[in-house]
Design a protein around this motif. Structure first.
Motif, PDB file in Angstrom:
ATOM      1  N   SER A  56       0.850  -1.189   0.000  1.00 48.28           N
ATOM      2  CA  SER A  56       0.000   0.000   0.000  1.00 48.28           C
ATOM      3  C   SER A  56       0.889   1.243   0.000  1.00 48.28           C
ATOM      4  CB  SER A  56      -0.910  -0.003   1.229  1.00 48.28           C
ATOM      5  OG  SER A  56      -0.123   0.125   2.397  1.00 48.28           O
ATOM      6  N   PHE A  57       0.282   2.389  -0.282  1.00 45.17           N
ATOM      7  CA  PHE A  57       1.033   3.647  -0.374  1.00 45.17           C
ATOM      8  C   PHE A  57       1.696   3.992   0.957  1.00 45.17           C
ATOM      9  CE2 PHE A  57       1.254   8.305  -0.169  1.00 45.17           C
ATOM     10  CZ  PHE A  57       2.075   8.531  -1.251  1.00 45.17           C
ATOM     11  N   GLU A  58       0.975   3.763   2.049  1.00 44.13           N
ATOM     12  CA  GLU A  58       1.510   4.081   3.381  1.00 44.13           C
ATOM     13  C   GLU A  58       2.739   3.223   3.682  1.00 44.13           C
ATOM     14  OE1 GLU A  58      -1.847   3.325   2.994  1.00 44.13           O
ATOM     15  OE2 GLU A  58      -2.516   5.419   3.046  1.00 44.13           O
ATOM     16  N   LYS A  59       2.654   1.935   3.338  1.00 46.35           N
ATOM     17  CA  LYS A  59       3.788   1.033   3.595  1.00 46.35           C
ATOM     18  C   LYS A  59       4.996   1.424   2.744  1.00 46.35           C
ATOM     19  CE  LYS A  59       1.362  -3.045   5.238  1.00 46.35           C
ATOM     20  NZ  LYS A  59       1.053  -4.465   4.997  1.00 46.35           N
ATOM     21  N   LYS A  60       4.719   1.803   1.486  1.00 50.00           N
ATOM     22  CA  LYS A  60       5.810   2.229   0.593  1.00 50.00           C
ATOM     23  C   LYS A  60       6.509   3.456   1.159  1.00 50.00           C
ATOM     24  CE  LYS A  60       4.346   0.791  -4.003  1.00 50.00           C
ATOM     25  NZ  LYS A  60       3.847   1.262  -5.295  1.00 50.00           N
ATOM     26  N   THR A  61       5.724   4.437   1.571  1.00 48.93           N
ATOM     27  CA  THR A  61       6.318   5.659   2.116  1.00 48.93           C
ATOM     28  C   THR A  61       7.092   5.363   3.398  1.00 48.93           C
ATOM     29  OG1 THR A  61       4.189   6.123   3.170  1.00 48.93           O
ATOM     30  CG2 THR A  61       4.676   7.296   1.110  1.00 48.93           C
ATOM     31  N   ALA A  62       6.538   4.453   4.222  1.00 47.31           N
ATOM     32  CA  ALA A  62       7.237   4.086   5.457  1.00 47.31           C
ATOM     33  C   ALA A  62       8.574   3.428   5.133  1.00 47.31           C
ATOM     34  CB  ALA A  62       6.363   3.140   6.282  1.00 47.31           C
ATOM     35  N   ARG A  64      10.364   3.840   2.376  1.00 42.49           N
ATOM     36  CA  ARG A  64      11.255   4.867   1.830  1.00 42.49           C
ATOM     37  C   ARG A  64      11.867   5.704   2.947  1.00 42.49           C
ATOM     38  NH1 ARG A  64       7.183   6.498  -2.663  1.00 42.49           N
ATOM     39  NH2 ARG A  64       7.640   4.964  -4.256  1.00 42.49           N
ATOM     40  N   ASP A  65      11.009   6.087   3.907  1.00 39.26           N
ATOM     41  CA  ASP A  65      11.501   6.885   5.032  1.00 39.26           C
ATOM     42  C   ASP A  65      12.556   6.109   5.813  1.00 39.26           C
ATOM     43  OD1 ASP A  65       9.844   8.947   4.339  1.00 39.26           O
ATOM     44  OD2 ASP A  65       8.266   8.408   5.774  1.00 39.26           O
TER      45      ASP A  65
END
Length: 140
Positions: A56-62, A64-65
């Motif tokens: 999901s988008f949230e997991k991807k951003t997490a 990346r961070d």
């Protein structure tokens, strides 16, 4: 009635039961050209089943961070190590210079004014002689 129907059909008209298809790995193979019998036969890329479990988008951003944080930390560690190495090198150089200066200061110097003395000296004595700049060294 069914027995009679089977008997009346000729062997040509009877349908043959299909054999289940064997997978390629089950087929006995001869020695391959490369002489590596443990290599498995390759499969076409289109035949391989690919997973479609996308994040999901949230997991991807997490993720990346987290990767960005890890990279920053590793950079910091590398910079710290480099600085420590530079400081260590600088300290070593300064210590060597100080040691040399201390040796020069503690030397007992005797000026040879008569060059004929040099001709009379033995080889071992000649090896011990070192030239110094008298303007820097205090003569005792």
């Amino acid at each position: 009635m069914s027995e009679a129907a089977v008997e009346t059909q000729s062997p040509k008209t009877q349908k043959k039961a299909k054999k289940p298809a064997k997978p390629e790995a089950a087929i006995p193979r001869g020695q391959p050209k490369s002489n590596r019998p443990w290599k498995t036969p390759k499969q076409k890329f289109s035949k391989i089943k690919k997973t479609v479990n996308r994040l999901s988008f949230e997991k991807k951003t997490a993720l990346r961070d987290e990767l960005r944080y890890i990279k920053e930390k590793s950079k910091e560690i590398k910079v710290q190590r480099k600085e420590a190495a530079v400081q260590k090198h600088q300290r070593r150089v300064e210590n060597a210079e100080r040691r040399l200066a201390n040796e020069r200061r503690s030397e007992v110097v005797q000026v040879i004014k008569n060059p004929a003395k040099l001709k009379r000296m033995k080889k071992k004595q000649m090896r011990m002689i070192e030239k110094r700049d008298i303007s820097q060294v205090k003569v005792v």
